[in-house]
Design a protein around this motif. Structure first.
Motif, mmCIF file in Angstrom:
data_model
loop_
_atom_site.group_PDB
_atom_site.id
_atom_site.type_symbol
_atom_site.label_atom_id
_atom_site.label_comp_id
_atom_site.label_asym_id
_atom_site.label_seq_id
_atom_site.Cartn_x
_atom_site.Cartn_y
_atom_site.Cartn_z
ATOM 1 N N ALA A 19 -1.238 -16.702 -5.920
ATOM 2 C CA ALA A 19 -1.062 -17.429 -4.658
ATOM 3 C C ALA A 19 -1.557 -16.584 -3.493
ATOM 4 C CB ALA A 19 0.404 -17.800 -4.465
ATOM 5 N N LEU A 20 -2.285 -17.211 -2.609
ATOM 6 C CA LEU A 20 -2.829 -16.526 -1.433
ATOM 7 C C LEU A 20 -1.956 -16.751 -0.200
ATOM 8 C CD1 LEU A 20 -6.595 -17.406 -1.971
ATOM 9 C CD2 LEU A 20 -5.450 -15.238 -2.459
ATOM 10 N N ASP A 21 -0.644 -16.922 -0.399
ATOM 11 C CA ASP A 21 0.275 -17.239 0.692
ATOM 12 C C ASP A 21 0.227 -16.234 1.830
ATOM 13 O OD1 ASP A 21 1.081 -19.388 -0.838
ATOM 14 O OD2 ASP A 21 2.808 -18.334 -1.674
ATOM 15 N N ASP A 22 0.107 -14.938 1.515
ATOM 16 C CA ASP A 22 0.143 -13.915 2.544
ATOM 17 C C ASP A 22 -1.191 -13.714 3.261
ATOM 18 O OD1 ASP A 22 2.794 -13.480 1.990
ATOM 19 O OD2 ASP A 22 2.414 -11.801 0.649
ATOM 20 N N THR A 76 0.548 -13.404 10.262
ATOM 21 C CA THR A 76 -0.677 -13.196 9.505
ATOM 22 C C THR A 76 -1.864 -13.412 10.417
ATOM 23 O OG1 THR A 76 -0.701 -15.499 8.813
ATOM 24 C CG2 THR A 76 0.317 -13.922 7.309
ATOM 25 N N GLN A 91 -5.594 -21.611 -1.031
ATOM 26 C CA GLN A 91 -4.203 -21.486 -1.438
ATOM 27 C C GLN A 91 -4.003 -20.571 -2.643
ATOM 28 O OE1 GLN A 91 -1.709 -23.080 0.373
ATOM 29 N NE2 GLN A 91 -3.410 -23.572 1.724
ATOM 30 N N LEU A 92 -5.007 -20.501 -3.539
ATOM 31 C CA LEU A 92 -4.822 -19.706 -4.753
ATOM 32 C C LEU A 92 -6.155 -19.330 -5.360
ATOM 33 C CD1 LEU A 92 -5.422 -21.404 -7.621
ATOM 34 C CD2 LEU A 92 -3.407 -22.609 -6.881
ATOM 35 N N ARG A 129 -8.289 -24.065 4.097
ATOM 36 C CA ARG A 129 -7.486 -22.859 3.844
ATOM 37 C C ARG A 129 -7.303 -22.717 2.346
ATOM 38 N NH1 ARG A 129 -1.492 -20.967 5.911
ATOM 39 N NH2 ARG A 129 -1.651 -18.903 4.963
ATOM 40 N N GLU A 162 -4.218 -15.531 5.278
ATOM 41 C CA GLU A 162 -4.643 -16.769 5.915
ATOM 42 C C GLU A 162 -6.166 -16.781 5.806
ATOM 43 O OE1 GLU A 162 -4.137 -19.426 9.886
ATOM 44 O OE2 GLU A 162 -2.525 -18.077 9.305
#
Length: 171
Positions: free
Chosen positions: A161-164, A3, A76-77, A74, A166
């Motif tokens: 979720a904002l996992d993908d 990412t 996260q969601l 960062r 960064e």
């Protein structure tokens, strides 16, 4: 999959810049205003659209006590409320960050915006607007929250979720 780090620019909060996401709640010269209480106060009138009546909803007033965030942060969601608006009005004299994305855009880094709210500015997220939970900058902050209560067939809080991504906020 690798990412790429995306750093968000922090913009000052203004009614014009925030219009797509909801209302800025503040005692500004642009608001309708008139004298009340026998001349002892000025009323800044009708500052936000409280949209909670869908599916027999009613307004609920709460207080959220939020912990300060540390930058860099960062994300996260994001969350949204599909059947009602949600307003946050700070009860202290501290700045905070507002992270939003419009309901009608894909949730990619280029569509997520960060605003710095000055003391005295609240926000009202329009129904369906994606937003991050409140982010006080320097100290614990209480927020008066006006949102929807009542029965519903659909939940009024969805998370993404904002996992993908960064996605970072830096000072």
């Amino acid at each position: 999959m690798s990412t790429r780090r995306h750093v968000m620019r922090i913009e000052p909060l203004s009614a014009g810049a925030f219009r797509r996401y909801g209302d800025v709640i503040e005692a500004s010269d642009s608001a309708e205003q008139f004298t009340v209480n026998q001349g002892g106060a000025t009323r800044y009138h009708d500052l936000a659209t409280v949209d909670v009546a869908a599916e027999h909803g009613h307004p609920v007033i709460s207080i959220f006590r939020a912990q300060p965030c540390n930058l860099p942060l960062r994300l996260q969601l994001l969350e949204r409320h599909p059947i009602g608006s949600q307003a946050f009005i700070p009860m202290g004299n501290h700045p905070y960050l507002v992270v939003v994305a419009a309901a009608d855009t894909p949730l990619g880094a280029q569509h997520i915006h960060c605003f710095r709210a000055s003391p005295g500015q609240g926000v009202n997220f329009a129904r369906g607007t994606w937003h991050h939970p409140v982010l006080p900058l320097h100290s614990v902050c209480d927020f008066l929250v006006i949102d929807r209560g009542g029965p519903a067939k659909l939940p009024n809080c969805e998370e993404f979720a904002l996992d993908d991504l960064e996605l970072w906020i830096e000072a």
